[in-house]
Design a protein around this motif. Structure first.
Motif, mmCIF file in Angstrom:
data_model
loop_
_atom_site.group_PDB
_atom_site.id
_atom_site.type_symbol
_atom_site.label_atom_id
_atom_site.label_comp_id
_atom_site.label_asym_id
_atom_site.label_seq_id
_atom_site.Cartn_x
_atom_site.Cartn_y
_atom_site.Cartn_z
ATOM 1 N N PRO A 145 -27.236 59.245 114.196
ATOM 2 C CA PRO A 145 -27.296 58.767 112.881
ATOM 3 C C PRO A 145 -27.621 59.959 111.815
ATOM 4 C CG PRO A 145 -29.373 58.276 113.905
ATOM 5 C CD PRO A 145 -28.318 58.763 115.058
ATOM 6 N N LEU A 146 -26.705 60.630 112.238
ATOM 7 C CA LEU A 146 -26.770 62.015 111.330
ATOM 8 C C LEU A 146 -25.469 62.429 110.541
ATOM 9 C CD1 LEU A 146 -29.164 64.153 113.395
ATOM 10 C CD2 LEU A 146 -29.831 63.030 111.450
ATOM 11 N N HIS A 147 -25.263 62.721 109.269
ATOM 12 C CA HIS A 147 -24.375 63.135 108.597
ATOM 13 C C HIS A 147 -23.963 64.510 109.058
ATOM 14 C CE1 HIS A 147 -23.395 59.693 106.078
ATOM 15 N NE2 HIS A 147 -24.918 59.316 106.271
ATOM 16 N N GLY A 148 -22.663 65.006 109.070
ATOM 17 C CA GLY A 148 -22.097 66.200 109.297
ATOM 18 C C GLY A 148 -21.724 66.539 110.706
ATOM 19 N N SER B 57 -24.194 60.110 96.015
ATOM 20 C CA SER B 57 -25.409 60.822 95.593
ATOM 21 C C SER B 57 -26.662 60.098 95.752
ATOM 22 C CB SER B 57 -25.456 60.734 93.995
ATOM 23 O OG SER B 57 -24.260 61.131 93.305
ATOM 24 N N LEU B 58 -26.626 58.858 96.516
ATOM 25 C CA LEU B 58 -27.906 57.943 96.802
ATOM 26 C C LEU B 58 -27.999 58.284 98.228
ATOM 27 C CD1 LEU B 58 -29.668 55.911 96.089
ATOM 28 C CD2 LEU B 58 -28.149 54.130 97.118
ATOM 29 N N LEU B 59 -27.250 59.060 99.361
ATOM 30 C CA LEU B 59 -27.392 59.209 100.574
ATOM 31 C C LEU B 59 -28.453 60.206 100.992
ATOM 32 C CD1 LEU B 59 -23.887 58.963 102.138
ATOM 33 C CD2 LEU B 59 -25.694 57.365 102.446
ATOM 34 N N PRO B 60 -28.600 61.181 100.170
ATOM 35 C CA PRO B 60 -29.620 62.251 100.216
ATOM 36 C C PRO B 60 -31.250 61.723 99.631
ATOM 37 C CG PRO B 60 -28.204 63.085 98.471
ATOM 38 C CD PRO B 60 -27.565 62.018 99.276
ATOM 39 N N VAL B 61 -31.025 60.815 98.776
ATOM 40 C CA VAL B 61 -32.306 60.085 98.406
ATOM 41 C C VAL B 61 -32.631 59.497 99.384
ATOM 42 C CG1 VAL B 61 -33.152 58.537 96.823
ATOM 43 C CG2 VAL B 61 -31.671 60.378 95.915
ATOM 44 N N LEU B 62 -31.716 58.419 100.142
ATOM 45 C CA LEU B 62 -32.225 57.611 101.072
ATOM 46 C C LEU B 62 -32.889 58.329 102.195
ATOM 47 C CD1 LEU B 62 -29.366 55.072 100.915
ATOM 48 C CD2 LEU B 62 -31.549 54.764 100.414
ATOM 49 N N ALA B 63 -32.197 59.403 102.690
ATOM 50 C CA ALA B 63 -32.789 60.266 103.788
ATOM 51 C C ALA B 63 -34.102 60.794 103.556
ATOM 52 C CB ALA B 63 -31.842 61.278 104.015
ATOM 53 N N ALA C 26 -42.732 54.139 105.509
ATOM 54 C CA ALA C 26 -43.784 53.592 106.644
ATOM 55 C C ALA C 26 -43.135 53.747 108.050
ATOM 56 C CB ALA C 26 -44.109 52.064 106.176
ATOM 57 N N ARG C 27 -43.807 54.031 108.978
ATOM 58 C CA ARG C 27 -43.630 54.019 110.309
ATOM 59 C C ARG C 27 -43.021 52.793 110.554
ATOM 60 N NH1 ARG C 27 -45.201 56.999 114.823
ATOM 61 N NH2 ARG C 27 -44.894 56.372 117.029
ATOM 62 N N GLY C 28 -41.537 52.971 111.202
ATOM 63 C CA GLY C 28 -40.797 51.790 111.734
ATOM 64 C C GLY C 28 -39.756 51.004 110.589
ATOM 65 N N LEU C 29 -40.013 51.760 109.555
ATOM 66 C CA LEU C 29 -38.920 51.130 108.376
ATOM 67 C C LEU C 29 -37.487 51.394 108.778
ATOM 68 C CD1 LEU C 29 -39.335 50.438 104.603
ATOM 69 C CD2 LEU C 29 -37.437 51.952 105.377
ATOM 70 N N ARG C 30 -36.583 50.602 108.606
ATOM 71 C CA ARG C 30 -35.084 50.752 108.991
ATOM 72 C C ARG C 30 -34.449 50.500 107.574
ATOM 73 N NH1 ARG C 30 -35.021 47.668 114.520
ATOM 74 N NH2 ARG C 30 -34.980 45.999 113.021
ATOM 75 N N TRP C 31 -33.527 51.219 107.311
ATOM 76 C CA TRP C 31 -32.557 50.699 106.019
ATOM 77 C C TRP C 31 -31.004 50.747 106.534
ATOM 78 C CZ3 TRP C 31 -29.098 54.324 104.406
ATOM 79 C CH2 TRP C 31 -29.310 55.694 104.700
#
Length: 725
Positions: free
Chosen positions: A14-17, A698-704, A711-716
């Motif tokens: 799940p990593l870009h690049g 532009s939002l992707l790096p903000v989300l990362a 919080a631990r265990g949060l998924r988006w």
């Protein structure tokens, strides 16, 4: 000193690049390799070569192995993945591995059946073994007519394998791939004027890209038009991709396609295939051995080197959209593939999606109509509304619908009872204290499955035993509320004991061959009444069916989802279309407490176009898709406040530079709790598609960044063009 080439590879992470490795030689893009990534062996796919990496070569890990049992993945597939990753803002490596069969995702060589035949070379044909070598002479004579499989040659001589290997070393024998058979086409029914006009128009577009909407009423012969178009494509030496929404459609289509094209290899791809079967079909399509590919949504990624035509049947169906992981829409990717390959695509439906209708009205798609049923004498069924406001219902059935069932039994005609709820009852309740059977892990109710004596959640799969008394007050008189397919089955068997009843839902069709058995019973005349869910609404042709009863449809009128009306109308039109296909006069009875509702009035008039015009106008006034463009940012966590805080941080940080993009929320998802996790969402909207995607980039790096601090265990997850809110 050994020389190494640097290569960039894609990994299923799940990593870009891309990731840089050293290879002992230059590797073509699309080559599968084995690499060590974070201490684990993983399969990777070469993306590109790098001449001067910025990394210190001494710190770059080497490629552990190269899988060359198959050629590199084709450039067309890699282009498609480039588009998918960019449009859906999804890691390219994860997108690519989603597209591959399971057998090509693991770090090992694919195991493929060797289908090559044994044949004699020119040298071998000229040198007959002496008569005293009877076994060799028999093999030589058997091969005079052409190459044969080893199994056939072993029937001639048990020493065939050893002899052929020796002949191969001597240059007398060789392995050859079987030649593709000549195209054979069985006769089909004649076309009416509308079908012929559609065939002529679409076939004239062969050789260049054009999106066609084939809007035909149920039973209008859309499949026959597909078959004629496929015949044209195969005759030109091209391959065809046919996407269907449900696995339940595949056996029926396969039987019809195989009967029409008996010599053509047809590759079927769906979730019930074993890994080896999927790989075999996928590779046959890739290597050009399969002329036709029929499959569900994941089949949109199958490489076809000689692609000439794409057909998307029931293009409106929601199952063409993937709802987890890579959230792609197979119809939209099929259109991109057609454009990339320069071939026509046909979108077929009796009730096209409003997105497709809007594209047709804007001139991006060309629309063709099939307004009449293809079967001689078949007409659209008469639709009647049964007003239940003053009627007494017995297990959900009113007297008029029971009388209609009795009439069909007397005529020996088949009926279909449709309710879009499986199980016995959607909820178990206590009339004394108000307790209801809620799921402990979801914000939904547990459905009563009386035959198994369990309460089951249809969202997360949680099960528990049916309580003997109310868990809250101890009342013995707990009762099922509402009806499901199992309860209707019991009720009809009690009311009409002479009827042969067959229930069709997800519970009764779990086995691999279940649908084959359904078709066998129906076509053998062993069924009087079918009871089922929306699985029965999608493209099935039950010839002797003359009556359709629809129960519980009003629930679709109350939903907060702006697409609920579109889904309800489409489902009702589709299920109504099962009636009256084989010359029998069809009738549809819809039980409702809202007989004056405009949706039902359009259904009675078979007026999809009128419904679509009104619905698009309402969407335009409310600024809903397809008039604007959306993305949905979802977050789930063990506690609702954790998901809410994450999305609020995203909104606060991104809102400063959102420009024309609007952000709404955060708010609880429609299913606020699922499998023990609390779910929140942020709606992202814009009237300009390009501006929306620039914002998401532009939002992707903000989300990362925020995701690492969350919080631990949060998924988006990010869902572009969501179909479920």
């Amino acid at each position: 000193m050994d020389t190494f080439e640097t290569v960039e590879v894609l990994l299923d992470v799940p990593l870009h690049g891309t990731f840089t490795y050293l290879a002992p030689a230059a590797l073509a893009p699309g080559t599968r390799v084995e690499v060590n990534f974070r201490g684990r062996k993983q399969c990777a796919v070469v993306s590109s070569g790098v001449v001067s990496p910025a990394l210190d070569p001494a710190k770059i890990k080497p490629v552990a192995g190269v899988f060359d049992e198959l050629p590199p993945l084709p450039a067309a597939l890699l282009r498609l993945i480039d588009f998918v990753a960019a449009y859906y803002h999804y890691p390219k490596g994860a997108a690519l591995f989603t597209a591959l069969p399971t057998a090509l995702r693991v770090p090992q060589a694919a195991r493929l059946a060797d289908r090559r035949l044994w044949g004699l070379t020119t040298v071998g044909l000229a040198e007959a073994p002496p008569p005293r070598q009877r076994a060799r002479l028999a093999l030589w004579q058997a091969l005079q007519g052409g190459a044969l499989p080893l199994a056939a040659l072993r029937a001639v001589s048990m020493q065939a394998g050893k002899v052929l290997a020796q002949w191969q070393e001597e240059g007398k024998a060789e392995r050859v791939l079987p030649a593709l058979p000549e195209l054979a086409v069985a006769a089909g029914p004649g076309l009416n004027q509308e079908q012929q006009a559609a065939l002529d128009a679409i076939s004239a577009s062969f050789g260049h890209f054009q999106s066609w909407l084939l809007q035909g009423v149920t039973g209008s012969g859309k499949t026959e038009v597909y078959l004629r178009l496929i015949e044209c494509a195969l005759a030109a030496g091209r391959q065809v991709l046919v996407l269907v929404p449900e696995i339940s459609l595949t056996p029926q289509l396969l039987q019809r396609f195989a009967g029409r094209f008996p010599a053509t290899r047809i590759a079927a791809l769906h979730s019930s295939l074993a890994d080896g079967e999927r790989l075999e079909a996928w590779v046959d399509a890739w290597q050009g051995r399969a002329g036709i590919v029929i499959g569900t949504r994941l089949s949109v990624f199958v490489p076809l080197p000689a692609l000439g035509l794409i057909v998307v049947d029931e293009e409106h169906d929601g199952s063409l959209k993937q709802q987890d992981g890579l959230r792609y829409h197979a119809r939209d990717l099929a259109i991109w593939r057609a454009r990339d390959a320069g071939v026509p695509i046909v979108l077929g439906s009796a009730t096209p999606s409003l997105e497709t209708v809007a594209n047709a009205e804007a001139g991006r798609y060309r629309r063709l109509y099939l307004r009449e049923r293809a079967h001689a004498g078949a007409v659209l069924p008469a639709v009647h509304l049964v007003d239940t406001r003053l009627l007494r219902l017995t297990d959900g059935l009113s007297e008029p619908v029971v009388a209609a069932l009795q009439k069909r039994l007397q005529r020996r005609e088949m009926s279909l009872v449709f309710i879009n709820r499986r199980g016995y009852s959607p909820v178990l309740a206590c009339p004394q204290c108000g307790w209801t059977s809620g799921c402990k892990r979801c914000s939904s109710k547990l459905v009563l499955h009386l035959m198994q004596r369990v309460l089951r959640c249809h969202h997360c799969g949680w099960e528990e035993a049916v309580p003997r008394v109310c868990p809250d007050c101890g009342n013995l008189d707990i009762q099922p509320l509402g009806e499901g397919t199992q309860r209707l089955e019991s009720a009809i068997q009690r009311l009409l004991p002479e009827a042969r009843v067959l229930r069709i839902d997800r519970d009764s069709t779990r086995s691999k061959d279940a649908w084959d058995e359904v078709y066998r019973k129906v076509h053998a005349g062993e069924v009087d009444i079918l009871i089922g869910t929306q699985m029965l609404a999608k493209g099935h042709d039950f010839g002797a069916l003359s009556l359709v009863l629809v129960l519980g449809a009003d629930g679709g009128l109350y939903s907060a989802d702006f697409r609920a009306g579109e889904r309800l109308f489409s489902m009702l039109m589709q299920v109504a279309g099962r009636a009256g296909r084989a010359g029998l006069r069809g009738e549809v009875l819809v039980q409702t407490q809202w007989p004056e509702h405009p949706l039902y009035l359009s259904l009675v008039a078979h007026d999809f176009d009128g419904f679509a015009i009104r619905e698009l106008a309402a969407r335009r006034d409310a600024h809903f898709p397809p008039l604007i463009f959306q993305a949905l940012l979802r977050a789930d966590a063990h506690a609702a406040h954790e998901a809410d805080a994450f999305l609020q941080q995203v909104k606060d940080e991104a809102g400063a530079w959102a420009g024309p993009v609007a952000l709404f929320g955060p708010a609880p998802a429609t299913m606020a709790r699922l499998a023990g996790r609390e779910r929140m969402q942020l709606v992202i909207e814009c009237a300009d598609r390009r501006a929306l995607h620039q914002f998401l980039d532009s939002l992707l790096p903000v989300l990362a960044g925020l995701g690492r601090k969350a919080a631990r265990g949060l998924r988006w997850s990010l869902d572009v063009d969501p179909t479920e809110m």
